[in-house]
Design a protein around this motif. Structure first.
Motif, PDB file in Angstrom:
ATOM      1  N   LEU A   1       0.856  -1.185   0.000  1.00  0.00           N
ATOM      2  CA  LEU A   1       0.000   0.000   0.000  1.00  0.00           C
ATOM      3  C   LEU A   1       0.893   1.236   0.000  1.00  0.00           C
ATOM      4  CD1 LEU A   1      -2.655  -1.001   2.693  1.00  0.00           C
ATOM      5  CD2 LEU A   1      -2.708  -1.419   0.223  1.00  0.00           C
ATOM      6  N   ARG A   2       0.404   2.310  -0.581  1.00  0.00           N
ATOM      7  CA  ARG A   2       1.142   3.580  -0.577  1.00  0.00           C
ATOM      8  C   ARG A   2       0.190   4.683  -0.144  1.00  0.00           C
ATOM      9  NH1 ARG A   2       5.818   5.965  -2.277  1.00  0.00           N
ATOM     10  NH2 ARG A   2       5.713   8.021  -3.257  1.00  0.00           N
ATOM     11  N   ALA A   3       0.661   5.490   0.817  1.00  0.00           N
ATOM     12  CA  ALA A   3      -0.168   6.581   1.337  1.00  0.00           C
ATOM     13  C   ALA A   3       0.735   7.577   2.062  1.00  0.00           C
ATOM     14  CB  ALA A   3      -1.229   6.034   2.281  1.00  0.00           C
ATOM     15  N   VAL A   4       0.170   8.726   2.377  1.00  0.00           N
ATOM     16  CA  VAL A   4       0.880   9.698   3.221  1.00  0.00           C
ATOM     17  C   VAL A   4       0.754   9.203   4.661  1.00  0.00           C
ATOM     18  CG1 VAL A   4       0.990  12.081   4.015  1.00  0.00           C
ATOM     19  CG2 VAL A   4       0.431  11.586   1.622  1.00  0.00           C
ATOM     20  N   LEU A   5       1.860   8.697   5.202  1.00  0.00           N
ATOM     21  CA  LEU A   5       1.850   8.068   6.519  1.00  0.00           C
ATOM     22  C   LEU A   5       2.751   8.821   7.490  1.00  0.00           C
ATOM     23  CD1 LEU A   5       2.279   4.367   5.313  1.00  0.00           C
ATOM     24  CD2 LEU A   5       0.140   5.511   5.941  1.00  0.00           C
ATOM     25  N   PRO A   6       2.473   8.713   8.782  1.00  0.00           N
ATOM     26  CA  PRO A   6       3.345   9.350   9.775  1.00  0.00           C
ATOM     27  C   PRO A   6       4.752   8.747   9.708  1.00  0.00           C
ATOM     28  CG  PRO A   6       1.265   8.617  10.749  1.00  0.00           C
ATOM     29  CD  PRO A   6       1.330   8.019   9.399  1.00  0.00           C
ATOM     30  N   PRO A   7       5.749   9.491  10.158  1.00  0.00           N
ATOM     31  CA  PRO A   7       7.118   8.957  10.181  1.00  0.00           C
ATOM     32  C   PRO A   7       7.177   7.698  11.051  1.00  0.00           C
ATOM     33  CG  PRO A   7       7.116  11.321  10.589  1.00  0.00           C
ATOM     34  CD  PRO A   7       5.690  10.883  10.647  1.00  0.00           C
TER      35      PRO A   7
ATOM     36  N   SER B   1       4.335  -2.670   3.199  1.00  0.00           N
ATOM     37  CA  SER B   1       4.363  -3.991   2.584  1.00  0.00           C
ATOM     38  C   SER B   1       3.315  -4.906   3.224  1.00  0.00           C
ATOM     39  CB  SER B   1       5.755  -4.615   2.738  1.00  0.00           C
ATOM     40  OG  SER B   1       5.753  -5.940   2.249  1.00  0.00           O
ATOM     41  N   LEU B   2       2.575  -5.610   2.367  1.00  0.00           N
ATOM     42  CA  LEU B   2       1.559  -6.551   2.850  1.00  0.00           C
ATOM     43  C   LEU B   2       2.054  -7.996   2.808  1.00  0.00           C
ATOM     44  CD1 LEU B   2      -1.615  -5.068   1.107  1.00  0.00           C
ATOM     45  CD2 LEU B   2      -0.849  -4.719   3.456  1.00  0.00           C
ATOM     46  N   ASP B   3       3.130  -8.234   2.077  1.00  0.00           N
ATOM     47  CA  ASP B   3       3.706  -9.578   1.944  1.00  0.00           C
ATOM     48  C   ASP B   3       2.673 -10.590   1.449  1.00  0.00           C
ATOM     49  OD1 ASP B   3       5.798 -11.382   1.981  1.00  0.00           O
ATOM     50  OD2 ASP B   3       5.381 -12.047   4.025  1.00  0.00           O
ATOM     51  N   VAL B   4       1.866 -10.182   0.482  1.00  0.00           N
ATOM     52  CA  VAL B   4       0.944 -11.104  -0.183  1.00  0.00           C
ATOM     53  C   VAL B   4       1.166 -10.974  -1.681  1.00  0.00           C
ATOM     54  CG1 VAL B   4      -0.797 -11.045   1.626  1.00  0.00           C
ATOM     55  CG2 VAL B   4      -0.931  -9.393  -0.242  1.00  0.00           C
ATOM     56  N   TYR B   5       0.802 -12.007  -2.422  1.00  0.00           N
ATOM     57  CA  TYR B   5       1.036 -12.021  -3.857  1.00  0.00           C
ATOM     58  C   TYR B   5      -0.094 -11.348  -4.623  1.00  0.00           C
ATOM     59  CZ  TYR B   5       4.966 -15.160  -3.123  1.00  0.00           C
ATOM     60  OH  TYR B   5       6.166 -15.693  -2.724  1.00  0.00           O
ATOM     61  N   ALA B   6       0.241 -10.896  -5.817  1.00  0.00           N
ATOM     62  CA  ALA B   6      -0.732 -10.192  -6.654  1.00  0.00           C
ATOM     63  C   ALA B   6      -1.623 -11.192  -7.387  1.00  0.00           C
ATOM     64  CB  ALA B   6      -0.002  -9.287  -7.648  1.00  0.00           C
ATOM     65  N   ASN B   7      -2.354 -11.994  -6.620  1.00  0.00           N
ATOM     66  CA  ASN B   7      -3.334 -12.925  -7.175  1.00  0.00           C
ATOM     67  C   ASN B   7      -4.703 -12.539  -6.602  1.00  0.00           C
ATOM     68  OD1 ASN B   7      -3.502 -14.000  -4.534  1.00  0.00           O
ATOM     69  ND2 ASN B   7      -1.854 -15.430  -4.961  1.00  0.00           N
ATOM     70  N   PRO B   8      -5.777 -13.202  -7.026  1.00  0.00           N
ATOM     71  CA  PRO B   8      -7.105 -12.799  -6.533  1.00  0.00           C
ATOM     72  C   PRO B   8      -7.225 -12.717  -5.019  1.00  0.00           C
ATOM     73  CG  PRO B   8      -7.348 -14.277  -8.395  1.00  0.00           C
ATOM     74  CD  PRO B   8      -5.874 -14.211  -8.104  1.00  0.00           C
ATOM     75  N   THR B   9      -6.666 -13.708  -4.307  1.00  0.00           N
ATOM     76  CA  THR B   9      -6.736 -13.678  -2.845  1.00  0.00           C
ATOM     77  C   THR B   9      -5.984 -12.477  -2.291  1.00  0.00           C
ATOM     78  OG1 THR B   9      -6.882 -16.090  -2.769  1.00  0.00           O
ATOM     79  CG2 THR B   9      -6.244 -14.973  -0.732  1.00  0.00           C
TER      80      THR B   9
ATOM     81  N   ALA C   1       1.818  -2.830  12.177  1.00  0.00           N
ATOM     82  CA  ALA C   1       2.800  -3.885  11.896  1.00  0.00           C
ATOM     83  C   ALA C   1       2.392  -5.187  12.571  1.00  0.00           C
ATOM     84  CB  ALA C   1       4.177  -3.448  12.365  1.00  0.00           C
ATOM     85  N   GLN C   2       1.898  -5.094  13.801  1.00  0.00           N
ATOM     86  CA  GLN C   2       1.463  -6.303  14.508  1.00  0.00           C
ATOM     87  C   GLN C   2       0.256  -6.942  13.821  1.00  0.00           C
ATOM     88  OE1 GLN C   2       0.731  -5.182  18.560  1.00  0.00           O
ATOM     89  NE2 GLN C   2       2.869  -4.633  18.961  1.00  0.00           N
ATOM     90  N   GLU C   3      -0.655  -6.104  13.335  1.00  0.00           N
ATOM     91  CA  GLU C   3      -1.843  -6.625  12.665  1.00  0.00           C
ATOM     92  C   GLU C   3      -1.478  -7.299  11.351  1.00  0.00           C
ATOM     93  OE1 GLU C   3      -4.155  -3.111  12.490  1.00  0.00           O
ATOM     94  OE2 GLU C   3      -5.143  -3.459  14.412  1.00  0.00           O
ATOM     95  N   VAL C   4      -0.543  -6.711  10.608  1.00  0.00           N
ATOM     96  CA  VAL C   4      -0.081  -7.320   9.358  1.00  0.00           C
ATOM     97  C   VAL C   4       0.620  -8.639   9.650  1.00  0.00           C
ATOM     98  CG1 VAL C   4       1.480  -7.090   7.387  1.00  0.00           C
ATOM     99  CG2 VAL C   4       0.066  -5.145   8.094  1.00  0.00           C
TER     100      VAL C   4
END
Length: 374
Positions: free
Chosen positions: A36-42, A57-65, A92-95
């Protein structure tokens, strides 16, 4: 409601229309991982003082899932940013927790499995579904945490000592080993064995009567082809029957293609007279929708039941193998090659169902042919 388009472009258009300030990107050497890309806090420890454009980074592949997950995460992150509740440590913990789910580990397993696969992409995708997804992995809820308890509970959905349970335990054990989850699912697979399966193989006169009585031309052709060439149900749907020259004569040969369980091969008719009896050179198959080889089997079993045929479709394959051994005296290795299995399987699985009556008939026929019965 129309299904949402699962492309990065379509997802980002939806995010933009919803005024969510997060976008999805494919990154990595082959652009196969999603971020994901967004304006995020430092980030904690950064010298920056104000929010700026960053990747998450989501660490998932660019497939339907992965794309579904990325869109849902983009909405969630966008909501946190709007509420000024975004915290790097919490996110980070949730990811990280998402990496413990069934969906995450199934996808990681699939990507690892793909490294050893070659050939047509559609054939590989079909192989994945038939080998892993439908026999086992589809019963794991993607969002649930993959645990030993969950895997053991999943094995309870299959009948004890069944082939389905045996395969399911084997596939789930492979996933558990890959994910580093300690459990012994093989101990739960029961004692199923092909050698314990009892079959009453129909004699030829019963096969003829049953197929003659099928009043649908397409299904009669399928049943006749399975009986005459010893084919699996999906092979009958996918094969061609053509004349080929051998020893100066034309023979009606069944050509089984690569897309079947054991790859392409040529099969001779046994007996030859059945080709004419059911007009098998005039190919006319039922129009059915099937995505997997299993679908052909399900449709065929349903039709056999509808026409009240007193044996199962696969019994025709057993009958062909017995016929090859007893009536033709075909060497086991040759019969196995035509049937698309090993000589050991031919002996242990197919010829073992030879009845006492058929064995006696074969014995007396052999005596007569060799003039040794005196």
């Amino acid at each position: 409601m129309p299904q949402k388009s699962l492309t990065i472009e379509a997802i980002n258009e939806r995010l933009k229309a919803a005024k969510i300030g997060v976008r999805v990107y494919a990154r990595g050497a082959r652009q196969e991982k999603l971020s994901l890309r967004a304006v995020l806090p430092p980030k904690p420890g950064s010298k920056r003082q104000k929010p700026y454009q960053q990747y998450l980074s989501l660490d998932v592949y660019a497939n339907p899932t992965g794309l579904k997950f990325a869109e849902s995460e983009a909405k969630r992150i966008g909501g946190l940013l709007d509420q000024k509740r975004f915290e790097w440590d919490v996110v980070a913990q949730e990811v990280d927790r998402s990496k413990e789910t069934c969906g995450y580990w199934i996808e990681k397993f699939r990507q690892d499995w793909l490294k050893s696969q070659t050939g047509d992409k559609d054939a590989i995708a079909l192989s994945w579904k038939e080998q892993f997804w439908y026999p086992a992995f589809k019963w794991l809820t993607p969002e649930r945490k993959l645990t030993a308890d969950l895997l053991e509970q999943t094995t309870l959905r299959w009948k004890p000592n069944s082939r389905s349970l045996q395969i399911g335990c084997q596939k789930l054990q492979r996933l558990a080993d890959f994910a580093g989850i300690g459990c012994n699912l093989r101990s739960k697979q029961g004692n199923y064995s092909l050698n314990k399966v009892v079959r009453n193989i129909p004699p030829d006169d019963q096969i003829i009567a049953a197929i003659d009585n099928i009043n649908n031309r397409g299904w009669q052709w399928i049943a006749g082809t399975m009986a005459t060439y010893g084919l699996r149900d999906h092979e009958a749907f996918l094969c061609e029957i053509v004349y080929k020259e051998y020893e100066g004569e034309s023979w009606p040969i069944a050509l089984v293609p690569d897309a079947t369980k054991t790859g392409n091969r040529e099969v001779f008719p046994l007996p030859l007279s059945w080709v004419k009896r059911w007009d098998l050179m005039n190919i006319e198959k039922p129009e059915i929708t099937a995505r997997l080889n299993k679908d052909y089997g399900d449709r065929t079993s349903t039709q056999f039941g509808r026409y009240k045929i007193p044996f199962r479709p696969y019994d025709l394959r057993h009958a062909w193998n017995i016929r090859a051994a007893l009536d033709l005296g075909l060497p086991t290795a040759v019969a196995a090659q035509m049937a698309g299995h090993s000589a050991t399987l031919n002996l242990g699985t197919y010829q073992k169902h030879i009845s006492k009556v058929r064995a006696a008939q074969a014995y007396f026929e052999a005596l007569k042919n060799n003039n040794s019965g005196e």
